[in-house]
Design a protein around this motif. Structure first.
Motif, PDB file in Angstrom:
ATOM      1  N   GLY A 113      -8.352 -18.616 -38.715  1.00 19.92           N
ATOM      2  CA  GLY A 113      -8.433 -17.871 -37.466  1.00 19.92           C
ATOM      3  C   GLY A 113      -8.066 -18.666 -36.224  1.00 19.92           C
ATOM      4  N   ALA A 114      -7.888 -19.989 -36.355  1.00 20.62           N
ATOM      5  CA  ALA A 114      -7.649 -20.810 -35.161  1.00 20.62           C
ATOM      6  C   ALA A 114      -6.337 -20.454 -34.464  1.00 20.62           C
ATOM      7  N   GLU A 115      -5.247 -20.416 -35.205  1.00 26.40           N
ATOM      8  CA  GLU A 115      -3.968 -20.086 -34.576  1.00 26.40           C
ATOM      9  C   GLU A 115      -3.952 -18.648 -34.084  1.00 26.40           C
ATOM     10  N   GLN A 116      -4.537 -17.752 -34.842  1.00 21.34           N
ATOM     11  CA  GLN A 116      -4.617 -16.350 -34.415  1.00 21.34           C
ATOM     12  C   GLN A 116      -5.351 -16.228 -33.088  1.00 21.34           C
ATOM     13  N   LEU A 117      -6.439 -16.971 -32.957  1.00 21.07           N
ATOM     14  CA  LEU A 117      -7.213 -16.955 -31.713  1.00 21.07           C
ATOM     15  C   LEU A 117      -6.362 -17.397 -30.534  1.00 21.07           C
ATOM     16  N   LEU A 118      -5.707 -18.534 -30.663  1.00 18.40           N
ATOM     17  CA  LEU A 118      -4.924 -19.069 -29.553  1.00 18.40           C
ATOM     18  C   LEU A 118      -3.790 -18.134 -29.157  1.00 18.40           C
ATOM     19  N   ARG A 119      -3.108 -17.595 -30.141  1.00 16.67           N
ATOM     20  CA  ARG A 119      -1.963 -16.725 -29.837  1.00 16.67           C
ATOM     21  C   ARG A 119      -2.411 -15.374 -29.285  1.00 16.67           C
ATOM     22  N   THR A 120      -3.556 -14.891 -29.736  1.00 16.48           N
ATOM     23  CA  THR A 120      -4.081 -13.633 -29.193  1.00 16.48           C
ATOM     24  C   THR A 120      -4.466 -13.802 -27.735  1.00 16.48           C
ATOM     25  N   LEU A 121      -5.101 -14.920 -27.404  1.00 13.45           N
ATOM     26  CA  LEU A 121      -5.472 -15.176 -26.017  1.00 13.45           C
ATOM     27  C   LEU A 121      -4.235 -15.244 -25.126  1.00 13.45           C
ATOM     28  N   LYS A 122      -3.186 -15.891 -25.600  1.00  9.96           N
ATOM     29  CA  LYS A 122      -1.962 -15.981 -24.805  1.00  9.96           C
ATOM     30  C   LYS A 122      -1.322 -14.606 -24.629  1.00  9.96           C
ATOM     31  N   LYS A 123      -1.363 -13.763 -25.666  1.00  8.48           N
ATOM     32  CA  LYS A 123      -0.817 -12.415 -25.555  1.00  8.48           C
ATOM     33  C   LYS A 123      -1.597 -11.597 -24.530  1.00  8.48           C
ATOM     34  N   ARG A 124      -2.871 -11.906 -24.380  1.00 10.11           N
ATOM     35  CA  ARG A 124      -3.706 -11.215 -23.396  1.00 10.11           C
ATOM     36  C   ARG A 124      -3.509 -11.761 -21.993  1.00 10.11           C
ATOM     37  N   GLY A 125      -2.660 -12.756 -21.848  1.00  2.87           N
ATOM     38  CA  GLY A 125      -2.390 -13.323 -20.539  1.00  2.87           C
ATOM     39  C   GLY A 125      -3.387 -14.365 -20.094  1.00  2.87           C
ATOM     40  N   LYS A 126      -4.162 -14.896 -21.013  1.00  4.70           N
ATOM     41  CA  LYS A 126      -5.158 -15.905 -20.671  1.00  4.70           C
ATOM     42  C   LYS A 126      -4.521 -17.293 -20.650  1.00  4.70           C
ATOM     43  N   GLY A 127      -5.114 -18.186 -19.861  1.00  8.70           N
ATOM     44  CA  GLY A 127      -4.719 -19.580 -19.898  1.00  8.70           C
ATOM     45  C   GLY A 127      -5.426 -20.267 -21.060  1.00  8.70           C
ATOM     46  N   VAL A 128      -4.697 -21.052 -21.828  1.00  9.01           N
ATOM     47  CA  VAL A 128      -5.257 -21.725 -23.003  1.00  9.01           C
ATOM     48  C   VAL A 128      -5.010 -23.231 -22.849  1.00  9.01           C
ATOM     49  N   TYR A 129      -6.088 -24.003 -22.877  1.00  4.89           N
ATOM     50  CA  TYR A 129      -5.996 -25.434 -22.603  1.00  4.89           C
ATOM     51  C   TYR A 129      -6.724 -26.240 -23.668  1.00  4.89           C
ATOM     52  N   LEU A 130      -6.190 -27.428 -23.920  1.00  5.19           N
ATOM     53  CA  LEU A 130      -6.793 -28.338 -24.880  1.00  5.19           C
ATOM     54  C   LEU A 130      -7.390 -29.519 -24.138  1.00  5.19           C
ATOM     55  N   LEU A 131      -8.669 -29.778 -24.387  1.00  5.14           N
ATOM     56  CA  LEU A 131      -9.368 -30.932 -23.809  1.00  5.14           C
ATOM     57  C   LEU A 131     -10.036 -31.650 -24.965  1.00  5.14           C
ATOM     58  N   SER A 132      -9.464 -32.763 -25.378  1.00  5.03           N
ATOM     59  CA  SER A 132      -9.909 -33.365 -26.630  1.00  5.03           C
ATOM     60  C   SER A 132     -10.060 -34.874 -26.523  1.00  5.03           C
ATOM     61  N   ASN A 133     -11.112 -35.382 -27.151  1.00  2.00           N
ATOM     62  CA  ASN A 133     -11.254 -36.819 -27.343  1.00  2.00           C
ATOM     63  C   ASN A 133     -10.298 -37.207 -28.469  1.00  2.00           C
ATOM     64  N   ALA A 134      -9.136 -37.691 -28.099  1.00  5.36           N
ATOM     65  CA  ALA A 134      -8.096 -37.912 -29.096  1.00  5.36           C
ATOM     66  C   ALA A 134      -7.062 -38.893 -28.574  1.00  5.36           C
ATOM     67  N   GLN A 135      -6.328 -39.469 -29.512  1.00  8.83           N
ATOM     68  CA  GLN A 135      -5.264 -40.411 -29.197  1.00  8.83           C
ATOM     69  C   GLN A 135      -3.918 -39.695 -29.199  1.00  8.83           C
ATOM     70  N   ARG A 136      -3.171 -39.837 -28.129  1.00  7.13           N
ATOM     71  CA  ARG A 136      -1.875 -39.179 -28.003  1.00  7.13           C
ATOM     72  C   ARG A 136      -0.962 -39.504 -29.189  1.00  7.13           C
ATOM     73  N   LEU A 137      -0.949 -40.756 -29.629  1.00  3.53           N
ATOM     74  CA  LEU A 137      -0.047 -41.150 -30.705  1.00  3.53           C
ATOM     75  C   LEU A 137      -0.391 -40.487 -32.031  1.00  3.53           C
ATOM     76  N   PHE A 138      -1.646 -40.117 -32.206  1.00  7.53           N
ATOM     77  CA  PHE A 138      -2.053 -39.402 -33.413  1.00  7.53           C
ATOM     78  C   PHE A 138      -1.889 -37.889 -33.236  1.00  7.53           C
ATOM     79  N   THR A 139      -2.365 -37.390 -32.116  1.00 10.80           N
ATOM     80  CA  THR A 139      -2.499 -35.952 -31.915  1.00 10.80           C
ATOM     81  C   THR A 139      -1.167 -35.256 -31.671  1.00 10.80           C
ATOM     82  N   GLY A 140      -0.249 -35.909 -30.954  1.00  7.20           N
ATOM     83  CA  GLY A 140       1.044 -35.285 -30.695  1.00  7.20           C
ATOM     84  C   GLY A 140       1.744 -34.842 -31.978  1.00  7.20           C
TER      85      GLY A 140
END
Length: 238
Positions: A113-140
């Motif tokens: 359901g994760a991708e479905q959630l994100l894409r549904t929110l975008k279709k509804r015109g919502k702003g979707v943002y990622l705020l994560s404790n993560a390393q750019r070299l890994f996460t990208g």
């Protein structure tokens, strides 16, 4: 009604398990380095890596800019090569980081359901943002591999910011960078302290979802936090 939805990544949208303690991992990483002419014994590499991470973390703490500082892993890898006489390019450091992450990763997949959630929110015109404790070299590379690179209107990772959740400054950076108002936002994560109390500290409502990666809860959830059982329940909250 929420206009913007903020998400944690690992343990919330992405089901991941990594193991950097296995002897076989360090043996394999030594083999990767040996192909580049950099020679380490597995235990020496493990020790050097840990020492360098601790050294950089200590330097950030002593600088005192943030209560919860976060290092960038790139200088750690650069130092591991430099002490062996190797001056590495940014491309070589990125390749080493990918090898490190790939060799240590035992599971990497999206929660149902994760991708479905994100894409549904975008279709509804919502702003979707990622705020994560993560390393750019890994996460990208992992966002690309999971097909999520186009799901976010904005991404802020702790390795880029130099600070991590639950430090309120990390949240404020996201709000300022993308000109968001706290009252318009909903944060969703699997860590009650980092994702829920961190958000509450700057006036952001939150959703808490418990997953296998969630740390033990040692405190009540904030009053402006809802607990959900499935990630798609976020769609019902605004």
């Amino acid at each position: 009604m929420y206009r913007n939805y903020l998400f944690d990544l690992y343990g919330t949208l992405v089901d991941i398990h990594t193991d950097e303690y296995r002897d076989s991992f360090w043996q394999a990483l030594c083999a990767v380095l040996a192909e580049q002419g950099v020679c380490y014994r597995p235990e020496a590499l493990r020790t050097a890596y840990r020492i360098e991470v601790l050294r950089q973390e200590d330097a950030l703490r002593r600088a005192g800019r943030f209560a919860r500082p976060e290092i960038d892993i790139a200088p750690v890898f650069r130092r591991l090569l430099a002490v062996k006489g190797r001056r590495a390019s940014d491309r070589e450091i990125a390749a080493l980081a990918r090898a490190f992450r790939t060799l240590s990763t035992e599971k990497l997949r999206l929660f149902d359901g994760a991708e479905q959630l994100l894409r549904t929110l975008k279709k509804r015109g919502k702003g979707v943002y990622l705020l994560s404790n993560a390393q750019r070299l890994f996460t990208g590379p992992e966002l690309q591999a999971l097909g999520l690179e186009d799901c976010f209107d904005g991404i802020l990772l702790s390795s880029d910011a130099g600070v991590k959740k639950p430090d309120p400054q990390f949240y404020r950076m996201l709000l300022q960078q993308y000109r968001l108002r706290p009252e318009d936002c909903l944060m969703t994560g699997n860590d009650d302290l980092a994702d829920c109390h961190g958000a509450a500290a700057v006036g952001i409502d939150s959703c808490y979802i418990r997953t296998e990666q969630s740390p033990a809860r040692e405190r009540p959830l904030p009053v402006n936090c809802r607990e959900i059982n499935h990630i798609l329940e976020v769609l019902e909250l605004g």
